[in-house]
Design a protein around this motif. Structure first.
Motif, PDB file in Angstrom:
ATOM      1  N   LEU A   1      30.780  20.090  58.363  1.00  0.00           N
ATOM      2  CA  LEU A   1      30.009  19.939  57.136  1.00  0.00           C
ATOM      3  C   LEU A   1      30.622  18.957  56.134  1.00  0.00           C
ATOM      4  CD1 LEU A   1      29.104  23.705  56.589  1.00  0.00           C
ATOM      5  CD2 LEU A   1      27.764  21.936  57.744  1.00  0.00           C
ATOM      6  N   THR A   2      31.741  18.332  56.479  1.00  0.00           N
ATOM      7  CA  THR A   2      32.337  17.323  55.600  1.00  0.00           C
ATOM      8  C   THR A   2      32.673  16.083  56.418  1.00  0.00           C
ATOM      9  OG1 THR A   2      34.584  18.204  55.899  1.00  0.00           O
ATOM     10  CG2 THR A   2      33.297  19.052  54.043  1.00  0.00           C
ATOM     11  N   GLN A   3      32.849  14.973  55.703  1.00  0.00           N
ATOM     12  CA  GLN A   3      33.141  13.709  56.382  1.00  0.00           C
ATOM     13  C   GLN A   3      34.159  12.863  55.636  1.00  0.00           C
ATOM     14  OE1 GLN A   3      29.671  11.262  56.937  1.00  0.00           O
ATOM     15  NE2 GLN A   3      30.678   9.877  58.380  1.00  0.00           N
TER      16      GLN A   3
ATOM     17  N   ILE B   1      22.439  23.004  55.429  1.00  0.00           N
ATOM     18  CA  ILE B   1      23.315  22.401  54.417  1.00  0.00           C
ATOM     19  C   ILE B   1      22.897  20.958  54.131  1.00  0.00           C
ATOM     20  CG2 ILE B   1      25.683  21.657  53.976  1.00  0.00           C
ATOM     21  CD1 ILE B   1      25.288  24.633  53.611  1.00  0.00           C
ATOM     22  N   SER B   2      22.500  20.235  55.153  1.00  0.00           N
ATOM     23  CA  SER B   2      22.067  18.846  54.952  1.00  0.00           C
ATOM     24  C   SER B   2      20.781  18.783  54.147  1.00  0.00           C
ATOM     25  CB  SER B   2      21.890  18.157  56.311  1.00  0.00           C
ATOM     26  OG  SER B   2      23.102  18.141  57.032  1.00  0.00           O
TER      27      SER B   2
ATOM     28  N   TYR C   1      25.788  18.486  52.057  1.00  0.00           N
ATOM     29  CA  TYR C   1      26.661  17.944  53.094  1.00  0.00           C
ATOM     30  C   TYR C   1      27.754  17.094  52.456  1.00  0.00           C
ATOM     31  CZ  TYR C   1      28.324  15.344  57.136  1.00  0.00           C
ATOM     32  OH  TYR C   1      29.120  14.782  58.107  1.00  0.00           O
ATOM     33  N   ASP C   2      28.944  17.161  53.020  1.00  0.00           N
ATOM     34  CA  ASP C   2      30.117  16.448  52.514  1.00  0.00           C
ATOM     35  C   ASP C   2      30.425  16.858  51.080  1.00  0.00           C
ATOM     36  OD1 ASP C   2      32.265  14.784  52.949  1.00  0.00           O
ATOM     37  OD2 ASP C   2      31.239  12.986  52.258  1.00  0.00           O
TER      38      ASP C   2
ATOM     39  N   GLY D   1      29.178  23.128  50.156  1.00  0.00           N
ATOM     40  CA  GLY D   1      28.634  23.331  51.489  1.00  0.00           C
ATOM     41  C   GLY D   1      29.602  24.010  52.433  1.00  0.00           C
TER      42      GLY D   1
ATOM     43  N   PHE E   1      24.341  23.371  59.876  1.00  0.00           N
ATOM     44  CA  PHE E   1      24.436  21.958  59.520  1.00  0.00           C
ATOM     45  C   PHE E   1      23.088  21.445  59.005  1.00  0.00           C
ATOM     46  CE2 PHE E   1      23.699  17.558  60.865  1.00  0.00           C
ATOM     47  CZ  PHE E   1      24.707  16.907  60.175  1.00  0.00           C
TER      48      PHE E   1
END
Length: 291
Positions: A232-234, A145-146, A151-152, A156, A142
């Protein structure tokens, strides 16, 4: 009863041979029926629920046969954004399979044909990845990736999913390529074939079973992936099917017919892939490749 056939000995004396008839195996047939019932009952419950309304399902129960068939559950799924989740899952799966097919075959070929320490070290590093579960590295994943600005984003999700599919795929395809006899390599070398030509004209055709195996395996890993998309997604624009199924659960209950309709739609593509590649998949897992 057994049938009798006549024959002769060396001295010419007649000999009567008995040939056994094959009797049906009732125990095996009974076991097959029990297995068919155990497998078919959940499928029936799932399909029957998708063809009736939520009110009928609640009134009649999960085992009741639908009295009024309806496909509203399937259309409602797409109205609730299932089409977007489906498309995102297809993109993630296609990208993961493409990365695996791009990296694993040449890597496995180099491992099989090379005896250098570097190649052996890379292979051992890949095998080390089999002992590391995704849950153990999800926090640093996390963070990475951020920091990379992914991210999102579907990229990713694609990259770590492909990375965790590579070790198993490399192990499978390496075992398949080792079954190719050295005589074939020597024959190609005597014809003046370059390593590239040997790879594309000899190794790849004889490794079709292994290639089908890694395609199905990596596709399953990507299609059924849950942990990486969850962490990793939102946003809804980056959701995949496994996360989209949560939309059918509300504070007032669960829309079971709609949820099961989404499950049916989500499993159809992988089921179709498996039906076309099942023979090559079994051969690849047995290590016999496409020979």
């Amino acid at each position: 009863m057994s049938a009798q056939t006549a024959g002769t000995t060396r001295e010419g004396a007649p000999v009567v041979r008995r040939r056994r008839r094959n009797h049906p195996n009732y125990l095996a047939g009974l076991g097959s029926l029990v297995w068919l019932f155990l497998v078919g009952l959940p499928l029936y419950v799932m399909l029957a629920a998708t063809l009736q309304s939520r009110a009928d399902y609640s009134a009649n129960g999960p085992l009741a046969f639908p009295k009024h068939f309806t496909f509203d559950n399937y259309s409602a799924d797409f109205s609730n954004g299932f089409g977007r989740y489906f498309l995102n899952t297809v993109l993630v799966t296609a990208a993961v399979v493409a990365i695996v097919l791009l990296l694993v075959p040449p890597l496995s070929y180099a491992i099989v044909r090379s005896r250098g320490r570097l190649t052996t070290g890379v292979f051992r590093l890949f095998l080390l990845g089999l002992a590391i579960p995704a849950q153990a590295v999800i926090v640093p994943m996390f963070y990475v990736i951020s920091k990379a600005g992914l991210y999102d984003n579907l990229i990713g999700v694609i990259l770590p999913t492909a990375a965790f599919s590579l070790p198993v795929c490399a192990l499978i395809l390496t075992g398949v390529m080792r079954d190719i006899t050295p005589d074939l390599y020597e024959a190609m070398a005597m014809d003046g074939a370059s390593p590239r030509r040997v790879f594309f004209q000899l190794v790849v055709p004889l490794s079709k079973g292994g290639l089908s195996t890694i395609v199905v395996f990596s596709a399953l890993q990507a299609w059924n992936g849950f942990l990486f998309p969850l962490v990793l997604t939102q946003s809804d624009s980056a959701k995949v099917i496994t996360l989209g199924l949560y939309n059918f659960q509300t504070e007032h209950g669960v829309d079971i017919p709609g949820l099961l309709a989404a499950v049916v739609l989500s499993m159809l593509p992988i089921l179709i892939v498996y039906l076309f590649a099942r023979r090559a998949l079994v051969q690849g897992l047995m290590g016999v490749g496409g020979k």
